[in-house]
Design a protein around this motif. Sequence first.
Motif, PDB file in Angstrom:
ATOM      1  N   CYS A 209       0.771  -1.325  -0.140  1.00 53.65           N
ATOM      2  CA  CYS A 209      -0.314  -0.083   0.015  1.00 53.65           C
ATOM      3  C   CYS A 209       0.973   0.592  -0.138  1.00 53.65           C
ATOM      4  O   CYS A 209       0.443   2.253  -0.496  1.00 53.65           O
ATOM      5  N   TRP A 289      -6.370   4.143   3.328  1.00 56.12           N
ATOM      6  CA  TRP A 289      -7.709   4.300   1.972  1.00 56.12           C
ATOM      7  C   TRP A 289      -6.912   3.374   1.250  1.00 56.12           C
ATOM      8  O   TRP A 289      -8.534   2.848   0.932  1.00 56.12           O
ATOM      9  N   ILE A 290      -5.712   3.159   0.684  1.00 52.29           N
ATOM     10  CA  ILE A 290      -5.565   1.859  -0.441  1.00 52.29           C
ATOM     11  C   ILE A 290      -5.941   0.954   0.728  1.00 52.29           C
ATOM     12  O   ILE A 290      -6.436  -0.412  -0.289  1.00 52.29           O
ATOM     13  N   TRP A 291      -5.748   0.608   2.046  1.00 54.04           N
ATOM     14  CA  TRP A 291      -5.976  -0.629   2.673  1.00 54.04           C
ATOM     15  C   TRP A 291      -7.127  -0.425   2.123  1.00 54.04           C
ATOM     16  O   TRP A 291      -7.373  -1.875   2.640  1.00 54.04           O
ATOM     17  N   LEU A 292      -8.118  -0.211   3.111  1.00 53.70           N
ATOM     18  CA  LEU A 292      -9.857  -0.233   3.549  1.00 53.70           C
ATOM     19  C   LEU A 292      -9.621  -0.772   2.199  1.00 53.70           C
ATOM     20  O   LEU A 292     -11.348  -1.741   2.290  1.00 53.70           O
ATOM     21  N   ALA A 293      -9.470  -0.444   0.619  1.00 55.74           N
ATOM     22  CA  ALA A 293     -10.600  -0.545   0.142  1.00 55.74           C
ATOM     23  C   ALA A 293     -10.355  -2.142  -0.313  1.00 55.74           C
ATOM     24  O   ALA A 293     -11.057  -3.017  -1.124  1.00 55.74           O
ATOM     25  N   HIS A 294      -9.428  -2.420  -0.506  1.00 58.86           N
ATOM     26  CA  HIS A 294      -8.927  -3.787  -0.594  1.00 58.86           C
ATOM     27  C   HIS A 294      -9.018  -4.734   0.443  1.00 58.86           C
ATOM     28  O   HIS A 294      -9.725  -5.555  -0.294  1.00 58.86           O
ATOM     29  N   VAL A 296     -11.684  -4.610   1.850  1.00 57.27           N
ATOM     30  CA  VAL A 296     -13.618  -4.101   1.091  1.00 57.27           C
ATOM     31  C   VAL A 296     -13.765  -5.419   0.229  1.00 57.27           C
ATOM     32  O   VAL A 296     -13.895  -6.358   0.138  1.00 57.27           O
ATOM     33  N   VAL A 297     -12.464  -5.476  -1.200  1.00 54.09           N
ATOM     34  CA  VAL A 297     -12.548  -6.099  -2.007  1.00 54.09           C
ATOM     35  C   VAL A 297     -13.081  -7.721  -1.189  1.00 54.09           C
ATOM     36  O   VAL A 297     -13.321  -8.338  -2.308  1.00 54.09           O
TER      37      VAL A 297
END
Length: 314
Positions: A209, A289-294, A296-297
């Motif tokens: 990330c 935020w990138i980590w959270l997006a991952h 979620v996926v």
Amino acid sequence: MVSLAILLLAWWLDTRLGEPARFHPLVGFGNYAAWLERQLRRLPLAARWQGIIAFLLAMLPVVPFAFAAAIFSGGFYVLLGSLVVYLAMAYRALREHALHVYRALEAEDLPLARLEIAKIVSRETAELSEGEVCTACIESVLENGSDAIFSAWFWWLLLGFPGVVLYRLVNTLDAMWGYKNTRYRYFGWAAARADDVMNYLPARSVAWCYSLAGNAKQGLRCWREQGYRWKSPNAGPVMAAGAGSLTITLGGAARYHGVMQTRMTLGVGATPVAQDILRALNLVRLALWIWLAHAVVVCVGIFLLFSLIERGFV
């Protein structure tokens, strides 16, 4: 998805409240661990065995409560989970400490900057140059961002209450006993190894990330070529990826406990300046935020997979 919502609520609590000024549970745990150390060092055992016993005795009284908390459900589960994750992370505290260093440097007050950086690093700071202060601060932001935020989130999503509590206690013991000096080289062995194991996967997710949050090509290359050669198996990938992503150089010689250590160079580019501290803080925020997006996926993917299994499609 409830677990992800709890992470966001805990992050909101941390940004609004910061670390509790009084009665933080980890302060009490640290006092208990210090008492255990004093008692165990009196035993006629090798230092490594003293440390192993101290580590186990420190963990045993607390972990069962974390497993018991996992039985709750509904609104109480959300509130309790948010509180536990909030207490396990330290985003605002890390940001505030780094900003204190930055403001001192911007005011051209190097002695004050040295005093401020001494609060968040273990190296000797009395004779650091401005560039060395910036380097130390950014290294702390990148490494402690991984330890104090991402890893706590990782273990919450993976194992819930038991995971985040176990991780935070192990990390606290490593911070107290995990030094490679005469006093703790053997006594702190168990805490240091446990922390290495628990941070192994989270640290690599952070390195990924950090790379994506800046110069991805340089971040990934530095992680691949430099990370594994650092003295710490988890700090290496994190700091190398962060330095490459920011296109700055970290590492270099530093004095710890009276001994000058020659550390390898991480990253690419020039020695950091004060403004790079702000860039490092922004990198950590974007990486979150990138980590959270991952996350979620991954969570949606797992949910869909189990839905297909229930319906007999898989």
